[in-house]
Design a protein around this motif. Structure first.
Motif, PDB file in Angstrom:
ATOM      1  N   ASP A 284       0.572  -1.215  -0.041  1.00 13.92           N
ATOM      2  CA  ASP A 284       0.264  -0.672  -0.055  1.00 13.92           C
ATOM      3  C   ASP A 284       0.772   1.124  -0.154  1.00 13.92           C
ATOM      4  O   ASP A 284       1.322   1.278   0.883  1.00 13.92           O
ATOM      5  CB  ASP A 284      -0.786  -0.012   1.367  1.00 13.92           C
ATOM      6  N   GLY A 285       0.363   2.007  -1.079  1.00 16.33           N
ATOM      7  CA  GLY A 285       1.552   3.611  -1.122  1.00 16.33           C
ATOM      8  C   GLY A 285       3.131   3.565  -1.758  1.00 16.33           C
ATOM      9  O   GLY A 285       3.523   3.949  -1.110  1.00 16.33           O
ATOM     10  N   ILE A 286       3.485   1.860  -1.643  1.00 18.04           N
ATOM     11  CA  ILE A 286       4.960   1.626  -1.334  1.00 18.04           C
ATOM     12  C   ILE A 286       5.498   1.641  -3.081  1.00 18.04           C
ATOM     13  O   ILE A 286       5.830   2.141  -3.522  1.00 18.04           O
ATOM     14  CB  ILE A 286       5.180   0.340  -0.752  1.00 18.04           C
ATOM     15  N   ASN A 287       4.221   0.273  -3.721  1.00 21.62           N
ATOM     16  CA  ASN A 287       4.858   0.333  -4.971  1.00 21.62           C
ATOM     17  C   ASN A 287       3.751  -0.349  -5.356  1.00 21.62           C
ATOM     18  O   ASN A 287       3.756  -1.002  -7.063  1.00 21.62           O
ATOM     19  CB  ASN A 287       5.317  -1.081  -5.543  1.00 21.62           C
ATOM     20  N   ASP A 288       2.339   0.434  -5.965  1.00 20.63           N
ATOM     21  CA  ASP A 288       1.081  -0.215  -6.463  1.00 20.63           C
ATOM     22  C   ASP A 288       0.400   1.205  -6.954  1.00 20.63           C
ATOM     23  O   ASP A 288      -1.037   1.099  -7.070  1.00 20.63           O
ATOM     24  CB  ASP A 288       0.310  -0.623  -5.216  1.00 20.63           C
ATOM     25  N   SER A 289       0.838   1.746  -7.778  1.00 21.59           N
ATOM     26  CA  SER A 289       0.229   3.653  -8.353  1.00 21.59           C
ATOM     27  C   SER A 289       0.291   2.817  -9.530  1.00 21.59           C
ATOM     28  O   SER A 289       0.616   2.166 -10.010  1.00 21.59           O
ATOM     29  CB  SER A 289       0.951   4.835  -8.303  1.00 21.59           C
ATOM     30  N   PRO A 290      -0.197   3.685 -10.578  1.00 27.25           N
ATOM     31  CA  PRO A 290      -0.789   3.537 -12.218  1.00 27.25           C
ATOM     32  C   PRO A 290       0.949   3.603 -12.825  1.00 27.25           C
ATOM     33  O   PRO A 290       1.262   2.499 -13.666  1.00 27.25           O
ATOM     34  CB  PRO A 290      -2.057   4.091 -12.595  1.00 27.25           C
ATOM     35  N   ALA A 291       1.383   4.286 -12.375  1.00 29.02           N
ATOM     36  CA  ALA A 291       2.945   4.368 -12.855  1.00 29.02           C
ATOM     37  C   ALA A 291       3.570   3.370 -12.746  1.00 29.02           C
ATOM     38  O   ALA A 291       4.654   3.119 -13.053  1.00 29.02           O
ATOM     39  CB  ALA A 291       3.289   5.806 -12.179  1.00 29.02           C
ATOM     40  N   HIS A 292       3.827   3.117 -10.961  1.00 26.61           N
ATOM     41  CA  HIS A 292       4.110   1.316 -10.506  1.00 26.61           C
ATOM     42  C   HIS A 292       3.972   0.077 -12.072  1.00 26.61           C
ATOM     43  O   HIS A 292       4.986   0.173 -12.355  1.00 26.61           O
ATOM     44  CB  HIS A 292       4.295   1.426  -9.531  1.00 26.61           C
ATOM     45  N   ALA A 293       2.564   1.066 -12.400  1.00 30.53           N
ATOM     46  CA  ALA A 293       2.573  -0.868 -13.336  1.00 30.53           C
ATOM     47  C   ALA A 293       2.936  -0.394 -14.572  1.00 30.53           C
ATOM     48  O   ALA A 293       3.630  -1.648 -15.204  1.00 30.53           O
ATOM     49  CB  ALA A 293       0.961  -0.436 -13.121  1.00 30.53           C
ATOM     50  N   GLN A 294       2.958   0.634 -15.407  1.00 28.28           N
ATOM     51  CA  GLN A 294       3.286   1.338 -16.504  1.00 28.28           C
ATOM     52  C   GLN A 294       5.265   0.603 -16.047  1.00 28.28           C
ATOM     53  O   GLN A 294       5.585   1.253 -17.156  1.00 28.28           O
ATOM     54  CB  GLN A 294       3.208   2.940 -16.492  1.00 28.28           C
ATOM     55  N   ALA A 295       5.568   1.165 -14.793  1.00 32.17           N
ATOM     56  CA  ALA A 295       7.226   0.544 -15.687  1.00 32.17           C
ATOM     57  C   ALA A 295       7.594  -0.654 -15.284  1.00 32.17           C
ATOM     58  O   ALA A 295       8.653  -0.934 -16.119  1.00 32.17           O
ATOM     59  CB  ALA A 295       7.909   1.681 -13.518  1.00 32.17           C
ATOM     60  N   VAL A 296       6.564  -1.400 -14.370  1.00 28.76           N
ATOM     61  CA  VAL A 296       7.185  -2.533 -14.341  1.00 28.76           C
ATOM     62  C   VAL A 296       7.117  -2.908 -16.287  1.00 28.76           C
ATOM     63  O   VAL A 296       7.192  -3.756 -16.707  1.00 28.76           O
ATOM     64  CB  VAL A 296       6.187  -3.814 -13.930  1.00 28.76           C
ATOM     65  N   ALA A 297       5.394  -2.466 -16.492  1.00 28.08           N
ATOM     66  CA  ALA A 297       5.262  -2.702 -18.238  1.00 28.08           C
ATOM     67  C   ALA A 297       6.319  -2.694 -19.528  1.00 28.08           C
ATOM     68  O   ALA A 297       7.205  -3.496 -20.006  1.00 28.08           O
ATOM     69  CB  ALA A 297       4.050  -1.708 -18.360  1.00 28.08           C
ATOM     70  N   GLN A 298       7.167  -1.070 -19.028  1.00 21.63           N
ATOM     71  CA  GLN A 298       8.073  -0.927 -19.467  1.00 21.63           C
ATOM     72  C   GLN A 298       9.133  -1.870 -19.492  1.00 21.63           C
ATOM     73  O   GLN A 298       9.818  -2.236 -20.389  1.00 21.63           O
ATOM     74  CB  GLN A 298       8.102   0.417 -19.105  1.00 21.63           C
ATOM     75  N   LEU A 299       9.435  -2.026 -18.096  1.00 22.36           N
ATOM     76  CA  LEU A 299      10.311  -2.512 -18.176  1.00 22.36           C
ATOM     77  C   LEU A 299      10.541  -4.157 -19.044  1.00 22.36           C
ATOM     78  O   LEU A 299      11.242  -4.864 -19.583  1.00 22.36           O
ATOM     79  CB  LEU A 299      10.618  -3.368 -16.281  1.00 22.36           C
ATOM     80  N   LEU A 300       9.718  -4.843 -18.686  1.00 27.26           N
ATOM     81  CA  LEU A 300       8.996  -6.327 -19.092  1.00 27.26           C
ATOM     82  C   LEU A 300       8.777  -6.397 -20.833  1.00 27.26           C
ATOM     83  O   LEU A 300       8.386  -7.449 -21.665  1.00 27.26           O
ATOM     84  CB  LEU A 300       8.469  -6.801 -18.190  1.00 27.26           C
ATOM     85  N   HIS A 301       8.890  -5.465 -21.155  1.00 27.86           N
ATOM     86  CA  HIS A 301       8.078  -5.389 -22.546  1.00 27.86           C
ATOM     87  C   HIS A 301       8.725  -6.358 -23.519  1.00 27.86           C
ATOM     88  O   HIS A 301      10.011  -5.988 -23.753  1.00 27.86           O
ATOM     89  CB  HIS A 301       7.880  -3.361 -23.341  1.00 27.86           C
ATOM     90  N   GLY A 302       7.872  -6.634 -24.194  1.00 25.53           N
ATOM     91  CA  GLY A 302       8.181  -7.758 -24.984  1.00 25.53           C
ATOM     92  C   GLY A 302       8.976  -8.815 -24.499  1.00 25.53           C
ATOM     93  O   GLY A 302      10.032  -9.677 -25.621  1.00 25.53           O
ATOM     94  N   MET A 303       9.192  -9.289 -23.782  1.00 24.33           N
ATOM     95  CA  MET A 303       9.762 -10.553 -22.560  1.00 24.33           C
ATOM     96  C   MET A 303       8.990 -11.493 -22.295  1.00 24.33           C
ATOM     97  O   MET A 303       7.696 -11.502 -22.099  1.00 24.33           O
ATOM     98  CB  MET A 303      10.743  -9.753 -21.494  1.00 24.33           C
ATOM     99  N   LEU A 304       9.523 -13.399 -22.932  1.00 27.23           N
ATOM    100  CA  LEU A 304       8.669 -13.973 -22.370  1.00 27.23           C
ATOM    101  C   LEU A 304       8.649 -14.200 -21.063  1.00 27.23           C
ATOM    102  O   LEU A 304       8.995 -14.979 -20.635  1.00 27.23           O
ATOM    103  CB  LEU A 304       9.263 -15.550 -23.293  1.00 27.23           C
ATOM    104  N   CYS A 305       7.801 -14.112 -20.870  1.00 29.66           N
ATOM    105  CA  CYS A 305       7.520 -13.845 -19.190  1.00 29.66           C
ATOM    106  C   CYS A 305       6.061 -13.560 -18.423  1.00 29.66           C
ATOM    107  O   CYS A 305       5.000 -13.833 -18.846  1.00 29.66           O
ATOM    108  CB  CYS A 305       8.358 -12.244 -18.796  1.00 29.66           C
ATOM    109  N   HIS A 306       6.133 -13.796 -17.092  1.00 31.46           N
ATOM    110  CA  HIS A 306       4.239 -13.679 -16.260  1.00 31.46           C
ATOM    111  C   HIS A 306       5.001 -12.641 -15.331  1.00 31.46           C
ATOM    112  O   HIS A 306       5.662 -13.066 -14.688  1.00 31.46           O
ATOM    113  CB  HIS A 306       4.246 -15.009 -16.288  1.00 31.46           C
TER     114      HIS A 306
END
Ligand code: SAH
Ligand code: SF4
Length: 373
Positions: A284-306
């Motif tokens: 809560d309030g640490i790593n769960d914002s929409p901006a955090h989600a976007q950063a995760v998506a960017q980091l993992l973009h195009g990778m065979l992952c889950h």
């Protein structure tokens, strides 16, 4: 008193052969003994009926079948999750969890002993405590004591396999996750030897695809696993997609920053053609914002992952709180919208302190209270 007997579960086939040869025993005894240990799940040398009496006596005198004594067991209210705290020969303790899954969710409590259980997963530990020190993790907060031996790791699995077999289940264990106490890649060699013991048909013979090993991001271990020809699943505890936050949440990031970690993961996928699972505990309030989600998506973009989103299991020592269900959904949807396959981990046995290291902490707090009283 220190334990002098050889732990048979710490020996691979080659080492067991060496021991028996040094006793002038024929080589076929190796297969016989391994059968008793890992297939028949014997917990007593006396049961090994095709071994000569003298050999059984020598084995009982000079070796032992594992080094764990169960101290405390807790079960969840539905009876499906069980956590056991074991004591080792030096008095240290370690915990292991058994999770049973039903075909039809929501069946009654007695189902734990019934045929509806289709999957039995054991979650095992590799260290007493953990030196990585993640602030939201009970094990990490308890500090580091020592690494487990191969025998102590294998014995955790055998304990539950024996228990389920005694209860009459034909297929005692189906899955195995190395996600308990400790960082499995700190001592890659021991973890690797454990994986061999789990998958070797002469020993536990589990399918590699049914085994998952989770690391906080030990790049060396990821690279070593990539070179092995074993189809186990790799999970990486991400929890943050920028270095500043990950330095705090998963301190090993200071040694292996995200750029290096991601490079190792991408190389792993290239070498193995297997997808990597990224664990992400929402706080809560640490790593769960929409901006955090976007950063995760960017980091993992195009990778065979889950991505596996984990609801945080709040621990007594930390201020981190769980993200609300609505925000979890939002996070999950953002990742999905960015084409990142995402699942939400089903919680198991929170009420029995199934989070990593929590039972051990509970017991040591109680012991400290008793001493103070
Ligand atoms: N040390 C390894 C494996 C054991 S921890 C690792 O960190 O990957 C297994 C998983 O549980 C990790 O993803 C870890 O970050 C997570 N975890 C630890 N404490 C937790 C908590 N209190 N709530 C939710 N997940 C937690
Ligand atoms: Fe160690 Fe994993 Fe806990 Fe971090 S989360 S302290 S790496 S056991």
């Amino acid at each position: 008193m220190t334990e002098k007997r050889i732990d048979l579960l710490s020996l691979d086939t080659h080492e067991l052969t060496g021991l028996l040869t040094s006793w002038n025993e024929p080589v076929y005894r190796v297969k016989q003994i391994q059968r008793w240990l890992y297939h028949e799940l014997a917990d007593d040398f006396a049961a090994m009926s095709n071994l000569p009496q003298a050999l059984r006596a020598r084995l009982a005198q000079e070796t032992r079948l594992g080094a764990l004594t169960p101290l405390v067991t807790q079960k969840s209210a539905d009876g499906l999750t069980q956590k056991t705290l074991f004591q080792m020969t030096d008095g240290q303790t370690v915990e292991t969890v058994l999770m049973r899954y039903l075909d039809t969710p929501g069946s009654p409590a007695e189902a734990a002993d019934a045929a509806q259980v289709t999957r039995r997963t054991v979650c095992i530990s590799t260290q007493v405590g953990c030196p990585v020190g993640c602030p939201f993790c009970e094990t990490g907060q308890a500090g580091f004591i020592r690494n487990l031996t191969l025998g102590e790791i294998v014995a955790q699995v055998l304990y539950f396999a024996r228990q389920e077999k005694r209860a009459g289940h034909a297929l005692p264990l189906t899955n195995l996750v190395i996600m308990g106490m400790g960082e499995p890649f700190m001592k890659f060699n021991v973890t690797w030897r454990a994986l061999e013991a789990f998958t070797d048909p002469a020993r536990l013979g589990l399918g590699a695809r049914r085994i998952t090993v989770s690391t906080s991001g030990y790049v060396d271990g990821i690279r070593q696993l990539a070179e092995k020809d074993l189809q186990v699943n790799l999970a990486v505890s991400l929890h943050a997609a920028d270095d500043a936050l990950r330095d705090e949440l998963v301190p090993v990031n200071r040694k292996y920053p995200l750029r290096e970690l991601m490079r190792a993961c991408r190389d792993y996928v290239r070498a193995t053609h297997r997808r990597v699972t990224f664990e992400y505990a929402l706080m809560d309030g640490i790593n769960d914002s929409p901006a955090h989600a976007q950063a995760v998506a960017q980091l993992l973009h195009g990778m065979l992952c889950h991505v596996n989103l984990i609801p945080l299991n709040p621990t007594s020592a930390s201020a981190y709180r769980r993200t609300s269900a609505a925000r979890v959904k939002q996070f999950e949807n953002s990742l999905r919208a960015a084409n990142i396959p995402t699942t939400l981990r089903v919680e198991k046995g929170i009420e029995i302190a199934a989070g990593c290291g929590q039972l051990r902490q509970q017991m040591s707090r109680r012991a400290a209270e008793r001493q103070a009283a």
